[in-house]
Write an enzyme that holds these catalytic residues in place. Sequence first.
Site, PDB file in Angstrom:
ATOM      1  N   ARG A 134      58.075  72.160  50.868  1.00  0.00           N
ATOM      2  CA  ARG A 134      59.296  72.923  50.529  1.00  0.00           C
ATOM      3  C   ARG A 134      60.369  72.772  51.594  1.00  0.00           C
ATOM      4  NH1 ARG A 134      58.034  76.131  46.140  1.00  0.00           N
ATOM      5  NH2 ARG A 134      55.960  77.066  46.077  1.00  0.00           N
ATOM      6  N   GLU A 159      67.420  78.082  38.760  1.00  0.00           N
ATOM      7  CA  GLU A 159      66.131  77.373  38.730  1.00  0.00           C
ATOM      8  C   GLU A 159      66.191  76.122  39.589  1.00  0.00           C
ATOM      9  OE1 GLU A 159      63.129  77.209  37.962  1.00  0.00           O
ATOM     10  OE2 GLU A 159      62.606  78.112  36.050  1.00  0.00           O
ATOM     11  N   ASP A 160      65.063  75.749  40.158  1.00  0.00           N
ATOM     12  CA  ASP A 160      64.989  74.487  40.901  1.00  0.00           C
ATOM     13  C   ASP A 160      64.915  73.299  39.957  1.00  0.00           C
ATOM     14  OD1 ASP A 160      62.499  75.273  39.964  1.00  0.00           O
ATOM     15  OD2 ASP A 160      61.449  74.969  41.853  1.00  0.00           O
ATOM     16  N   ASP A 217      61.391  71.457  33.493  1.00  0.00           N
ATOM     17  CA  ASP A 217      60.463  70.398  33.111  1.00  0.00           C
ATOM     18  C   ASP A 217      60.182  70.541  31.609  1.00  0.00           C
ATOM     19  OD1 ASP A 217      58.543  68.351  33.474  1.00  0.00           O
ATOM     20  OD2 ASP A 217      56.997  69.742  34.101  1.00  0.00           O
ATOM     21  N   PHE A 272      57.005  63.534  39.172  1.00  0.00           N
ATOM     22  CA  PHE A 272      56.788  64.702  40.020  1.00  0.00           C
ATOM     23  C   PHE A 272      57.542  64.547  41.343  1.00  0.00           C
ATOM     24  CE2 PHE A 272      54.483  67.414  42.989  1.00  0.00           C
ATOM     25  CZ  PHE A 272      54.465  68.596  42.268  1.00  0.00           C
TER      26      PHE A 272
HETATM   27  P1  5GP Z   1      58.423  74.136  33.156  1.00  0.00           P
HETATM   28  O1  5GP Z   1      58.010  75.541  32.853  1.00  0.00           O
HETATM   29  O2  5GP Z   1      59.838  73.797  32.772  1.00  0.00           O
HETATM   30  O3  5GP Z   1      57.444  73.126  32.655  1.00  0.00           O
HETATM   31  O4  5GP Z   1      58.319  73.956  34.707  1.00  0.00           O
HETATM   32  C1  5GP Z   1      59.097  74.663  35.544  1.00  0.00           C
HETATM   33  C2  5GP Z   1      58.455  74.894  36.882  1.00  0.00           C
HETATM   34  O5  5GP Z   1      57.405  73.942  37.156  1.00  0.00           O
HETATM   35  C3  5GP Z   1      59.483  74.689  37.945  1.00  0.00           C
HETATM   36  O6  5GP Z   1      60.149  75.880  38.243  1.00  0.00           O
HETATM   37  C4  5GP Z   1      58.642  74.162  39.103  1.00  0.00           C
HETATM   38  O7  5GP Z   1      58.131  75.238  39.828  1.00  0.00           O
HETATM   39  C5  5GP Z   1      57.521  73.405  38.441  1.00  0.00           C
HETATM   40  N1  5GP Z   1      57.804  71.961  38.346  1.00  0.00           N
HETATM   41  C6  5GP Z   1      58.169  71.253  37.267  1.00  0.00           C
HETATM   42  N2  5GP Z   1      58.356  69.953  37.560  1.00  0.00           N
HETATM   43  C7  5GP Z   1      58.110  69.851  38.882  1.00  0.00           C
HETATM   44  C8  5GP Z   1      58.160  68.742  39.807  1.00  0.00           C
HETATM   45  O8  5GP Z   1      58.477  67.582  39.503  1.00  0.00           O
HETATM   46  N3  5GP Z   1      57.847  69.039  41.105  1.00  0.00           N
HETATM   47  C9  5GP Z   1      57.499  70.293  41.519  1.00  0.00           C
HETATM   48  N4  5GP Z   1      57.215  70.436  42.804  1.00  0.00           N
HETATM   49  N5  5GP Z   1      57.449  71.339  40.685  1.00  0.00           N
HETATM   50  C10 5GP Z   1      57.763  71.118  39.388  1.00  0.00           C
END
Ligand code: 5GP
Length: 178
Positions: free
Chosen positions: A169, A103-104, A107, A156
Site C-alpha cells: 500500500r 474508490e481505489d 473490478d 492485478f
Molecule cells: P470489485 O468488488 O469491483 O470486484 O472489487 C473491488 C475491490 O477489490 C477494490 O476496492 C479492491 O479492494 C479490490 N481489487 C480489485 N481489483 C484489484 C487489483 O487489481 N488489485 C488490488 N490490490 N485490489 C483489487
Amino acid sequence: MEKVQLKDKEFRKFLAYEKEILPAIEKVAAQLNQDYKDKNPLFVVVLNGSFLFAADLIKRFNGACEVSFIKVKSYEGTSSTGAIKELLSIEEEIKDRYVLFVEDIVDTGNTLEYLINSVKVKNPASLKIITLLFKPEAYKKQMKVDYVGMEIENKFVVGFGLDYDGLGRNLKDIYVLN
Ligand code: 5GP
C-alpha cells in the site's frame, strides 16, 4: 524501483505517480470542482485501498465539503470472492446530501453495487462514484461509474494504496503482476 517482490509474487512498474497517477487525479478534481461547487458534497472514502487517492483528490477540491469513511472487505488474495463485509459504517446523515464514493479500483463492480444499495435507501440528493482505476473487461454491472481516473486492463495491480495480502500500500507508483 522497476520491480517489487511482495511475498510470492513479483510486480513491475505500471503507472508512475508524477507522470500518470497525479494527472489523472487532477483531471477528476477539475470535474468535481465544476460539478460540486456550492453543493457541500459528502466524500465517502472506501477504506483501505483509497486512502492515498482520497488524500490527493480531496485536497484539490476547492469548495466546502465533508469527509467520511466506510470500510468494506471483498477480496482474498488476487481474485474477487464476491462476498462483501462492512467493517466500518458511515455515521453522517445521508438524507439530501450529495454523496461521492471514493474508490481505489472498480473490478467486477460487486463492491460498488453493495455501496450504492446501502446508501440509496437513505435518500441522498445524489449518489455518484469516483474511482482512480477501472477495469472495463472485468466489470459485470450496469451502474455507471461516474468519475474514472484511468481505465486499465484486467490485471492485478498493487501500490498507491492497493495491496497484495496487506502489503504494497505504501508504494508511490502502481505495479502490475509480472
Ligand atoms: P470489485 O468488488 O469491483 O470486484 O472489487 C473491488 C475491490 O477489490 C477494490 O476496492 C479492491 O479492494 C479490490 N481489487 C480489485 N481489483 C484489484 C487489483 O487489481 N488489485 C488490488 N490490490 N485490489 C483489487
